[in-house]
Enzyme design. Sequence first.
Site, mmCIF file in Angstrom:
data_model
loop_
_atom_site.group_PDB
_atom_site.id
_atom_site.type_symbol
_atom_site.label_atom_id
_atom_site.label_comp_id
_atom_site.label_asym_id
_atom_site.label_seq_id
_atom_site.Cartn_x
_atom_site.Cartn_y
_atom_site.Cartn_z
ATOM 1 N N TYR B 52 0.873 -1.175 0.000
ATOM 2 C CA TYR B 52 0.000 0.000 0.000
ATOM 3 C C TYR B 52 0.907 1.221 0.000
ATOM 4 O O TYR B 52 1.930 1.243 0.692
ATOM 5 C CB TYR B 52 -0.881 0.017 1.251
ATOM 6 C CG TYR B 52 -1.662 -1.266 1.493
ATOM 7 C CD1 TYR B 52 -1.013 -2.411 1.959
ATOM 8 C CD2 TYR B 52 -3.023 -1.337 1.267
ATOM 9 C CE1 TYR B 52 -1.715 -3.585 2.181
ATOM 10 C CE2 TYR B 52 -3.737 -2.508 1.505
ATOM 11 C CZ TYR B 52 -3.074 -3.633 1.954
ATOM 12 O OH TYR B 52 -3.764 -4.792 2.176
ATOM 13 N N GLU B 53 0.525 2.271 -0.744
ATOM 14 C CA GLU B 53 1.437 3.406 -0.949
ATOM 15 C C GLU B 53 1.781 4.158 0.336
ATOM 16 O O GLU B 53 2.750 4.891 0.387
ATOM 17 C CB GLU B 53 0.853 4.363 -1.980
ATOM 18 C CG GLU B 53 -0.508 4.913 -1.614
ATOM 19 C CD GLU B 53 -1.483 4.859 -2.782
ATOM 20 O OE1 GLU B 53 -1.916 3.738 -3.143
ATOM 21 O OE2 GLU B 53 -1.805 5.910 -3.321
ATOM 22 N N SER B 54 0.991 3.968 1.381
ATOM 23 C CA SER B 54 1.300 4.586 2.667
ATOM 24 C C SER B 54 2.563 3.976 3.276
ATOM 25 O O SER B 54 3.184 4.575 4.152
ATOM 26 C CB SER B 54 0.136 4.362 3.628
ATOM 27 O OG SER B 54 -0.152 2.972 3.736
#
Lengths: 297, 257
Positions: B52-54
């Site tokens: 996930y890009e987080s």
Amino acid sequence: MAASREPLDVAVSRIDAGSTVAAGLALEHSIPFAVGHELLRQGVNDLSVIGPISDLLFDQLIGDGAVSEVRAAWVGNVSAGTGYRFRDAVESGEVTVENHSNFSIALALEAGAMGVPYLPTRSLLGSDIFEQSDQFVETADPFEGEQIALVPAIEPDWAIVHAQRASPHGDVHLWGNTGIVEPAVGAAENVLVTAEEIVDPDVIKSDPSRVAITREQVTSVVECPFGAHPSPVAGHYNRDNEYYLRYNRQTETESGFEDWASKWVYGVADRDEYATLVDADLEITSPTVAAEVQYGQ
Amino acid sequence: MASDRYTDRELMVTTAAREIEDGDTAFVGMRLPLIAFQVAVSTHAPDAMAVYESGVVRDSPADGFIHTMCDLPNLDRAVATTDMIDIMSRLQRGDIDVGFLGGAEVDRYGNLNTTRVNGEGEDIRLPGSGGACDIACMAERTVLLMPHEPRRFAEEVTYVTSPGYADDGNGRNNHPAPGGGPSALVTSKATFGFDERGELYLRSVHPGADVTDVLAAFPWEVRTAEDVGEGVVETTPEPTDEELELVRTFDPDGFWT
């Protein structure tokens, strides 16, 4: 040089109108809403806000007229979709938008943090984020010849970070995903850290691998429990999803937004009073305790 | 709703989940893919990973409902909680097998728009790219998810937030994006593939949906699997009982589904 440990209102008073401010850097995690609301109470305006995705925070700043420019990849409400105050302000021309992808804003800040004028990427080319913007440059990689995009550095006046704990000197423990906290902190001229708790420096030094920010980068450090509500903070509280949904329903109109702000921003003196308004069970019921880590000599 | 056993969105989730192969590293974003990865890793793809890009990296379902990738159950017992430069670098060097994308508009070459649309002569501002442009440019393949609504299918999208294929018949061959491009579009009525030229074609219709009706939503003549030599238009498999139980475990109040 150590950071100045001070109350939230004093720390926020250092941020001038017209500043460029990076915030919401850990994406949906640990968003510095307390700072956002204090900016509004102090009437700081003409801000250029910088971030990857902004889950409500930029919508609130925009709704209250504090923002003239947005440099971001996504602005809205992750639970409900639309950020109505952002949408209306863009459609009416009240704010300008520099469209980014998450990676381009990350690279712009990383370039700033590294002290280089730009960084190359294999993203962007073929998109209108590239085509309809004059900020990026296409060039041939001088080594292999592949066409790449160059992303110019962004060096914000301020980066704002909410963390779990910090020492009074401004050394910061931050855990959970961190998004683009590190590049933004490195790129910014000033950093404002709010923390769930201020702890003895020995606590920070007991686990140096968990330190995300060190004191010489930090201008102000503020103890601010519940400072990220309604976003979640690992180890402290869960996301208040109902709050996001209510905000979405309430702020479709400008007058609805004003009602929201009069309660949650202008109706409270500070974050402690704000916390008394929240009626939601956000407690972490079964915390995971990390295995003990030993250092030594 | 096409069935009294499951909702359209539950079928979209299980169909999307089947696009994740065992061993894949999947780039998961907002909404339905949050549930689809958890179904895939619990069924046919136990060795799949999600990023996930987080900065979250997971190899297992979250123990608790997640509204977003940063909800605490998604961070708890993660493989790693790192940062965006790390995750996007994995994408940029070609390590991501499949990414999921939504969109307000899609064209016949899989170009997606999530930035602004034109409604009755006025521009309507949408939230923007997030990481979608990056995933579209650099993932080995992408799976697009959207409701089956005529206004979403455009001859030409208003704004190319996330590039698909070029319109010259060469797919990604002369396209500046290094990734493989879209491999499927899953709507609430059908599943589409993309042929070697990069053009959308109808692969299967969901149970209860009609081919003519499905294709009538498009402003261009959409080709079918027969037209492009990819067999026949099939019926999308229904969710199994096990899959449905998993969807309802991961989304107990039907918030996303």
